[in-house]
Scaffold this motif. Structure first.
Motif, PDB file in Angstrom:
ATOM      1  N   PRO A   2       0.842  -1.195   0.000  1.00 16.94           N
ATOM      2  CA  PRO A   2       0.000   0.000   0.000  1.00 16.94           C
ATOM      3  C   PRO A   2       0.875   1.241   0.000  1.00 16.94           C
ATOM      4  N   TYR A  39       7.195  -2.627   4.714  1.00 20.33           N
ATOM      5  CA  TYR A  39       6.941  -3.141   3.359  1.00 20.33           C
ATOM      6  C   TYR A  39       8.194  -3.541   2.601  1.00 20.33           C
ATOM      7  N   PHE A  47       1.245  -8.325   4.107  1.00 23.38           N
ATOM      8  CA  PHE A  47       0.125  -7.392   3.978  1.00 23.38           C
ATOM      9  C   PHE A  47      -0.931  -7.951   3.019  1.00 23.38           C
ATOM     10  N   ILE A  50      -2.939 -10.272   4.893  1.00 28.72           N
ATOM     11  CA  ILE A  50      -3.860  -9.572   5.811  1.00 28.72           C
ATOM     12  C   ILE A  50      -5.145  -9.192   5.085  1.00 28.72           C
ATOM     13  N   TYR A  56     -10.110  -8.880   8.707  1.00 28.16           N
ATOM     14  CA  TYR A  56      -9.711  -7.621   8.059  1.00 28.16           C
ATOM     15  C   TYR A  56     -10.743  -7.281   6.979  1.00 28.16           C
ATOM     16  N   LEU A  58     -11.621  -4.424   5.761  1.00 27.71           N
ATOM     17  CA  LEU A  58     -11.442  -3.180   4.998  1.00 27.71           C
ATOM     18  C   LEU A  58     -11.414  -3.433   3.480  1.00 27.71           C
ATOM     19  N   GLY A 168      -8.196   2.308  -0.413  1.00 25.81           N
ATOM     20  CA  GLY A 168      -7.570   1.331   0.476  1.00 25.81           C
ATOM     21  C   GLY A 168      -7.320   1.850   1.882  1.00 25.81           C
ATOM     22  N   SER A 169      -7.878   3.009   2.213  1.00 22.13           N
ATOM     23  CA  SER A 169      -7.679   3.597   3.543  1.00 22.13           C
ATOM     24  C   SER A 169      -6.225   3.973   3.810  1.00 22.13           C
ATOM     25  N   ASN A 173      -3.012   6.012   7.407  1.00 25.37           N
ATOM     26  CA  ASN A 173      -1.702   5.767   8.010  1.00 25.37           C
ATOM     27  C   ASN A 173      -0.872   7.040   8.160  1.00 25.37           C
ATOM     28  N   TYR A 217      -6.992  -5.911  13.526  1.00 28.01           N
ATOM     29  CA  TYR A 217      -5.553  -5.668  13.722  1.00 28.01           C
ATOM     30  C   TYR A 217      -4.930  -6.649  14.717  1.00 28.01           C
ATOM     31  N   THR A 224      -1.259 -10.529  11.397  1.00 27.08           N
ATOM     32  CA  THR A 224      -0.897  -9.132  11.680  1.00 27.08           C
ATOM     33  C   THR A 224       0.270  -9.081  12.665  1.00 27.08           C
ATOM     34  N   PHE A 227       3.280  -9.667  10.631  1.00 27.71           N
ATOM     35  CA  PHE A 227       3.529  -8.453   9.844  1.00 27.71           C
ATOM     36  C   PHE A 227       4.234  -7.404  10.720  1.00 27.71           C
ATOM     37  N   MET A 263      -0.543   0.239  16.523  1.00 24.80           N
ATOM     38  CA  MET A 263       0.167  -1.034  16.640  1.00 24.80           C
ATOM     39  C   MET A 263       1.487  -0.775  17.369  1.00 24.80           C
ATOM     40  N   GLU A 297       2.757   1.756  14.156  1.00 19.14           N
ATOM     41  CA  GLU A 297       1.784   2.237  13.155  1.00 19.14           C
ATOM     42  C   GLU A 297       0.584   2.904  13.820  1.00 19.14           C
ATOM     43  N   SER A 299      -3.374   3.837  12.528  1.00 15.05           N
ATOM     44  CA  SER A 299      -4.339   3.672  11.444  1.00 15.05           C
ATOM     45  C   SER A 299      -5.588   4.460  11.849  1.00 15.05           C
TER      46      SER A 299
END
Ligand code: AVI
Length: 337
Positions: A2, A39, A47, A50, A56, A58, A168-169, A173, A217, A224, A227, A263, A297, A299
């Motif tokens: 993302p 990433y 990801f 996820i 998840y 979203l 993708g929201s 972030n 999450y 997650t 991740f 997170m 993170e 979100s």
């Protein structure tokens, strides 16, 4: 992958940026690591995993909104079908959901130029192959660029309006001030009347509980968590650090006053971690107390009012928005004023 702020572009620039980020973030109080560090190749794969987890919601909810409303979205974006559109996507990645909107654009105007922008060339190759093979009528012109710091490489065709996609929201972030700065940068490169489509995850509401958010999450399969911990694995791999992964626990927290999921990686015990000297400076000896966390993170979660406020501060006016029945996710179309 993302779209995340300030992803460096070359291997050398990346390792220096990782070293600099780690030095600043891990010696700060409280300790932080920037989410772009997630990433690497392994993190991008995690990801993707996820996005398919049952918890998840979203990705699939935004896809469902597109499936249900793509024709309407494109019709509105084209001011009731009166204009022709070129689509540009910020942080396009592999553009899996975008195909739904592109197919609607082709139905509406016969053909469409699509400009995916991303820092990852391999993601753009996949996007281009996938779209070209599956949606006739789309001409793909991909561009490797970091839209958070660089001008948008817009191919402006006479008589065409631009519809910029930021889905993708990903906007969630960024801190509120960085989100405004990012959207202002986008706005500066659009003309009045051009459109922006933004996907935002929603905070708890009538049908959505904080538990639903938290579960997204902290999934049962631990994807997650993997991740989140991968960021430490990356520092071991790339900087020769000696993080004991089992000594850090994945934590997801709902921070209501900031309307964000946070997170963290929480140290399970008192411990010392070493990072050898590198291009950013001398060796580091990091002392962690039991329970001390590294904040990895944020979100941010929105509501119609906060989405409108954000878009207004970047000189966009809301044209229309769509939500799923459970009020989990929103897709908002805005006009550059
Ligand atoms: C990329 N971004 C929108 C994701 C999110 O939901 O904030 C990143 C993520 N972090 C944990 N799970 C997913």
């Amino acid at each position: 992958m993302p779209s995340i702020a300030a992803v460096p572009e070359t291997v050398d620039a990346t390792s220096h940026a990782v070293a600099t980020e780690v030095r600043a973030g891990l010696t700060a109080s409280p300790r932080t690591l920037s989410p772009w560090l997630f990433y690497d190749e392994a993190g991008s794969r995690l990801f993707e995993a996820i996005t398919e987890l049952p918890e998840y919601y979203l990705t699939r909810t935004e896809r469902d909104i597109f499936t249900a409303h793509a024709d309407e979205i494109l019709w509105e974006a084209a001011s009731g079908g009166r204009q022709k559109l070129t689509l540009i996507e910020l942080g396009a990645g592999t553009a899996t959901k975008t195909g739904i909107l592109l197919a609607a654009a082709v139905r509406q105007q016969g053909s469409v130029v699509y400009q995916p922008v991303d820092v990852s060339e391999s993601a753009l190759v996949m996007a281009s192959e996938n779209i070209s093979a599956n949606i006739p009528g789309v001409s793909v012109r991909s561009q490797v660029a970091d839209y958070t710091t660089q001008a948008l490489p817009l191919d402006r065709l006479a008589e065409f309006r631009t519809l910029a996609l930021y889905i993708g929201s990903s906007i969630g972030n960024f801190s509120p001030s960085d989100a405004v700065a990012l959207l202002r940068n986008v706005r500066a490169q659009l003309l009045p009347g051009d459109k922006l489509l933004v996907g935002t995850d929603l905070g708890p509401g009538k049908h959505k509980s904080a538990a639903t958010l938290l579960a997204a999450y902290s999934d049962a399969a631990g994807t997650t968590a993997a991740f989140n911990r991968n960021v430490l694995e990356r520092l071991n791999r790339e900087l020769g650090a000696d993080f004991d992964l089992a000594a850090f626990e994945h934590k997801a927290i709902w921070n209501e006053s900031h309307s964000r999921i946070e997170m963290h990686l929480e140290s399970r015990c008192r411990q010392q971690v070493h990072v050898p000297a590198n291009s950013a400076g001398g060796a580091l000896r990091l002392n962690f107390e039991a329970g001390e966390t590294i904040h990895t993170e944020n979100s941010y979660k929105f509501n119609p009012v906060s989405v409108e406020r954000l878009l207004r501060s970047a000189d966009f006016a809301i044209s229309r928005s769509w939500q799923d029945d459970q009020g989990l996710f929103a897709v908002t179309l805005a006009t550059a004023v």
